[in-house]
Design a protein around this motif. Structure first.
Motif, PDB file in Angstrom:
ATOM      1  N   TYR A   1       0.849  -1.192   0.000  1.00  0.00           N
ATOM      2  CA  TYR A   1       0.000   0.000   0.000  1.00  0.00           C
ATOM      3  C   TYR A   1       0.887   1.245   0.000  1.00  0.00           C
ATOM      4  CZ  TYR A   1      -3.967  -2.912   1.486  1.00  0.00           C
ATOM      5  OH  TYR A   1      -4.959  -3.857   1.562  1.00  0.00           O
ATOM      6  N   GLN A   2       0.498   2.247  -0.760  1.00  0.00           N
ATOM      7  CA  GLN A   2       1.191   3.534  -0.725  1.00  0.00           C
ATOM      8  C   GLN A   2       0.166   4.655  -0.747  1.00  0.00           C
ATOM      9  OE1 GLN A   2       4.011   3.261  -4.037  1.00  0.00           O
ATOM     10  NE2 GLN A   2       5.633   2.924  -2.545  1.00  0.00           N
ATOM     11  N   LEU A   3       0.326   5.580   0.176  1.00  0.00           N
ATOM     12  CA  LEU A   3      -0.467   6.803   0.208  1.00  0.00           C
ATOM     13  C   LEU A   3       0.475   7.936  -0.130  1.00  0.00           C
ATOM     14  CD1 LEU A   3      -2.360   6.167   3.556  1.00  0.00           C
ATOM     15  CD2 LEU A   3      -3.296   5.991   1.249  1.00  0.00           C
ATOM     16  N   SER A   4       0.148   8.707  -1.155  1.00  0.00           N
ATOM     17  CA  SER A   4       1.034   9.772  -1.626  1.00  0.00           C
ATOM     18  C   SER A   4       0.297  11.101  -1.669  1.00  0.00           C
ATOM     19  CB  SER A   4       1.550   9.455  -3.029  1.00  0.00           C
ATOM     20  OG  SER A   4       2.179   8.200  -3.065  1.00  0.00           O
ATOM     21  N   PHE A   5       0.983  12.141  -1.234  1.00  0.00           N
ATOM     22  CA  PHE A   5       0.456  13.498  -1.273  1.00  0.00           C
ATOM     23  C   PHE A   5       1.545  14.385  -1.867  1.00  0.00           C
ATOM     24  CE2 PHE A   5       0.190  17.723   0.611  1.00  0.00           C
ATOM     25  CZ  PHE A   5      -1.128  18.071   0.347  1.00  0.00           C
ATOM     26  N   ALA A   6       1.203  15.141  -2.900  1.00  0.00           N
ATOM     27  CA  ALA A   6       2.177  16.053  -3.524  1.00  0.00           C
ATOM     28  C   ALA A   6       1.527  17.413  -3.695  1.00  0.00           C
ATOM     29  CB  ALA A   6       2.622  15.508  -4.876  1.00  0.00           C
ATOM     30  N   GLU A   7       2.281  18.461  -3.358  1.00  0.00           N
ATOM     31  CA  GLU A   7       1.757  19.821  -3.487  1.00  0.00           C
ATOM     32  C   GLU A   7       2.896  20.750  -3.911  1.00  0.00           C
ATOM     33  OE1 GLU A   7      -1.534  22.490  -1.287  1.00  0.00           O
ATOM     34  OE2 GLU A   7      -0.227  21.351   0.036  1.00  0.00           O
ATOM     35  N   VAL A   8       2.535  21.813  -4.596  1.00  0.00           N
ATOM     36  CA  VAL A   8       3.528  22.809  -4.994  1.00  0.00           C
ATOM     37  C   VAL A   8       4.283  23.216  -3.734  1.00  0.00           C
ATOM     38  CG1 VAL A   8       3.834  25.143  -5.886  1.00  0.00           C
ATOM     39  CG2 VAL A   8       2.176  23.602  -6.958  1.00  0.00           C
ATOM     40  N   ARG A   9       5.609  23.220  -3.820  1.00  0.00           N
ATOM     41  CA  ARG A   9       6.463  23.375  -2.646  1.00  0.00           C
ATOM     42  C   ARG A   9       6.121  24.601  -1.800  1.00  0.00           C
ATOM     43  NH1 ARG A   9      12.764  22.567  -3.243  1.00  0.00           N
ATOM     44  NH2 ARG A   9      12.091  23.004  -5.335  1.00  0.00           N
ATOM     45  N   GLY A  10       5.928  25.758  -2.400  1.00  0.00           N
ATOM     46  CA  GLY A  10       5.639  26.974  -1.639  1.00  0.00           C
ATOM     47  C   GLY A  10       4.275  26.982  -0.985  1.00  0.00           C
ATOM     48  N   ASP A  11       3.379  26.115  -1.432  1.00  0.00           N
ATOM     49  CA  ASP A  11       2.015  26.061  -0.898  1.00  0.00           C
ATOM     50  C   ASP A  11       1.776  24.850  -0.004  1.00  0.00           C
ATOM     51  OD1 ASP A  11       1.414  28.323  -2.379  1.00  0.00           O
ATOM     52  OD2 ASP A  11       0.598  27.184  -4.061  1.00  0.00           O
ATOM     53  N   PHE A  12       2.823  24.072   0.283  1.00  0.00           N
ATOM     54  CA  PHE A  12       2.666  22.813   1.013  1.00  0.00           C
ATOM     55  C   PHE A  12       1.965  23.032   2.352  1.00  0.00           C
ATOM     56  CE2 PHE A  12       4.186  19.534   3.948  1.00  0.00           C
ATOM     57  CZ  PHE A  12       3.727  18.412   3.275  1.00  0.00           C
ATOM     58  N   ARG A  13       0.883  22.274   2.577  1.00  0.00           N
ATOM     59  CA  ARG A  13       0.108  22.346   3.812  1.00  0.00           C
ATOM     60  C   ARG A  13       0.094  20.967   4.457  1.00  0.00           C
ATOM     61  NH1 ARG A  13      -4.488  25.150   0.427  1.00  0.00           N
ATOM     62  NH2 ARG A  13      -3.532  23.693  -0.978  1.00  0.00           N
ATOM     63  N   PRO A  14       0.909  20.761   5.492  1.00  0.00           N
ATOM     64  CA  PRO A  14       0.942  19.456   6.152  1.00  0.00           C
ATOM     65  C   PRO A  14      -0.431  18.993   6.640  1.00  0.00           C
ATOM     66  CG  PRO A  14       2.731  20.830   6.942  1.00  0.00           C
ATOM     67  CD  PRO A  14       1.861  21.701   6.086  1.00  0.00           C
ATOM     68  N   ALA A  15      -1.302  19.917   7.011  1.00  0.00           N
ATOM     69  CA  ALA A  15      -2.631  19.532   7.503  1.00  0.00           C
ATOM     70  C   ALA A  15      -3.430  18.805   6.424  1.00  0.00           C
ATOM     71  CB  ALA A  15      -3.394  20.766   7.987  1.00  0.00           C
ATOM     72  N   HIS A  16      -3.269  19.173   5.153  1.00  0.00           N
ATOM     73  CA  HIS A  16      -3.976  18.482   4.073  1.00  0.00           C
ATOM     74  C   HIS A  16      -3.431  17.064   3.900  1.00  0.00           C
ATOM     75  CE1 HIS A  16      -5.697  22.223   1.862  1.00  0.00           C
ATOM     76  NE2 HIS A  16      -5.986  22.204   3.142  1.00  0.00           N
ATOM     77  N   ALA A  17      -2.115  16.919   3.950  1.00  0.00           N
ATOM     78  CA  ALA A  17      -1.503  15.592   3.851  1.00  0.00           C
ATOM     79  C   ALA A  17      -1.958  14.727   5.019  1.00  0.00           C
ATOM     80  CB  ALA A  17       0.018  15.702   3.828  1.00  0.00           C
ATOM     81  N   ASP A  18      -1.940  15.284   6.221  1.00  0.00           N
ATOM     82  CA  ASP A  18      -2.336  14.529   7.409  1.00  0.00           C
ATOM     83  C   ASP A  18      -3.802  14.115   7.343  1.00  0.00           C
ATOM     84  OD1 ASP A  18       0.214  14.756   8.433  1.00  0.00           O
ATOM     85  OD2 ASP A  18      -0.288  16.415   9.792  1.00  0.00           O
ATOM     86  N   ARG A  19      -4.676  15.024   6.917  1.00  0.00           N
ATOM     87  CA  ARG A  19      -6.097  14.685   6.843  1.00  0.00           C
ATOM     88  C   ARG A  19      -6.307  13.495   5.913  1.00  0.00           C
ATOM     89  NH1 ARG A  19     -11.569  18.087   5.434  1.00  0.00           N
ATOM     90  NH2 ARG A  19     -12.886  16.239   5.491  1.00  0.00           N
ATOM     91  N   PHE A  20      -5.684  13.567   4.750  1.00  0.00           N
ATOM     92  CA  PHE A  20      -5.798  12.495   3.767  1.00  0.00           C
ATOM     93  C   PHE A  20      -5.247  11.187   4.331  1.00  0.00           C
ATOM     94  CE2 PHE A  20      -3.195  10.464   0.296  1.00  0.00           C
ATOM     95  CZ  PHE A  20      -4.229   9.728  -0.257  1.00  0.00           C
ATOM     96  N   MET A  21      -4.007  11.205   4.782  1.00  0.00           N
ATOM     97  CA  MET A  21      -3.350   9.971   5.205  1.00  0.00           C
ATOM     98  C   MET A  21      -3.961   9.380   6.472  1.00  0.00           C
ATOM     99  SD  MET A  21       0.555  10.522   4.092  1.00  0.00           S
ATOM    100  CE  MET A  21       0.949  10.839   2.378  1.00  0.00           C
ATOM    101  N   ASN A  22      -4.383  10.228   7.400  1.00  0.00           N
ATOM    102  CA  ASN A  22      -4.976   9.727   8.645  1.00  0.00           C
ATOM    103  C   ASN A  22      -6.397   9.212   8.460  1.00  0.00           C
ATOM    104  OD1 ASN A  22      -2.616  10.299  10.021  1.00  0.00           O
ATOM    105  ND2 ASN A  22      -3.314  12.300  10.679  1.00  0.00           N
ATOM    106  N   SER A  23      -7.005   9.489   7.299  1.00  0.00           N
ATOM    107  CA  SER A  23      -8.355   8.984   7.035  1.00  0.00           C
ATOM    108  C   SER A  23      -8.343   7.550   6.484  1.00  0.00           C
ATOM    109  CB  SER A  23      -9.071   9.900   6.035  1.00  0.00           C
ATOM    110  OG  SER A  23      -8.577   9.710   4.721  1.00  0.00           O
ATOM    111  N   PHE A  24      -7.170   7.034   6.144  1.00  0.00           N
ATOM    112  CA  PHE A  24      -7.058   5.701   5.561  1.00  0.00           C
ATOM    113  C   PHE A  24      -7.495   4.639   6.554  1.00  0.00           C
ATOM    114  CE2 PHE A  24      -4.824   1.796   4.503  1.00  0.00           C
ATOM    115  CZ  PHE A  24      -5.062   1.682   3.147  1.00  0.00           C
ATOM    116  N   ARG A  25      -8.332   3.713   6.087  1.00  0.00           N
ATOM    117  CA  ARG A  25      -8.802   2.609   6.918  1.00  0.00           C
ATOM    118  C   ARG A  25      -8.750   1.317   6.110  1.00  0.00           C
ATOM    119  NH1 ARG A  25      -8.284   6.196   9.782  1.00  0.00           N
ATOM    120  NH2 ARG A  25      -9.721   7.210  11.200  1.00  0.00           N
ATOM    121  N   LEU A  26      -8.198   0.262   6.722  1.00  0.00           N
ATOM    122  CA  LEU A  26      -8.240  -1.065   6.109  1.00  0.00           C
ATOM    123  C   LEU A  26      -9.624  -1.640   6.345  1.00  0.00           C
ATOM    124  CD1 LEU A  26      -4.775  -2.323   7.274  1.00  0.00           C
ATOM    125  CD2 LEU A  26      -5.467  -1.868   4.915  1.00  0.00           C
ATOM    126  N   ARG A  27     -10.077  -2.451   5.408  1.00  0.00           N
ATOM    127  CA  ARG A  27     -11.413  -3.054   5.546  1.00  0.00           C
ATOM    128  C   ARG A  27     -11.281  -4.540   5.811  1.00  0.00           C
ATOM    129  NH1 ARG A  27     -16.008  -0.597   2.709  1.00  0.00           N
ATOM    130  NH2 ARG A  27     -16.545  -2.738   2.618  1.00  0.00           N
TER     131      ARG A  27
END
Length: 173
Positions: free
Chosen positions: A147-173
């Motif tokens: 499994y790989q979760l990837s988040f990429a954003e333009v460097r000057g606009d990088f918002r860790p909160a967006h990456a965290d929201r996405f990655m922390n929402s992952f759930r195995l079924r």
């Protein structure tokens, strides 16, 4: 020459309209709507409906790998959840997986690589820049599935909160 009150008002109005016209219009694009996306094996929240892509790749031992990605690309920011299904003859290695991941990005720099545990199994978190983008990836394996979760954003606009929201929402079924 004397200007009438109406002439002065018209001149001021015209000046104000021209000055206003030079200002950029506010961005009225609604923010993306986060929604839960679910597959047979996992679920994750993404700001939009992901595009699915499936392809057969080759592992280092030459064996086939079924690669499936689900991506929401908003231009300056992209969210991706992917799986790679290996056969039983292939030994999975997180180090090799991260090496392969990094080889797909041009000139990765400022690399921070951290070993951790996610979902009760060994995992790696990789944080790096590649040209104008800041990228964060979480990778782990369960059985013969990577499994790989990837988040990429333009460097000057990088918002860790967006990456965290996405990655922390992952759930195995």
């Amino acid at each position: 020459m004397r200007l009438s009150g109406a002439s002065i008002a018209a001149a001021l109005l015209l000046t104000g309209v021209c000055a206003y016209a030079q200002q950029p219009l506010p961005d009225r694009t609604p923010p993306p709507r986060w929604q839960r996306f679910t597959t047979a094996r996992f679920s994750v929240e993404m700001p939009g409906r992901p595009a699915k892509e499936t392809q057969t790749l080759k592992a280092l031992n030459g064996r086939p790998v079924q690669y499936t990605s689900y991506m929401v690309d908003l231009g300056p920011v992209a969210y991706m959840a992917s799986t790679s299904d290996y056969d039983k003859e292939t030994l999975l290695s997180l180090d090799s997986a991260v090496k392969g991941l990094l080889s797909t990005w041009p000139d990765p720099q400022n690399l921070v690589r951290r070993k951790t545990v996610l979902y009760g199994v060994p995992a790696q978190i990789v944080d790096f820049t590649s040209r104008g983008e800041h990228v964060v990836v979480r990778t782990f394996a369960l059985g013969q599935r990577l499994y790989q979760l990837s988040f990429a954003e333009v460097r000057g606009d990088f918002r860790p909160a967006h990456a965290d929201r996405f990655m922390n929402s992952f759930r195995l079924r």
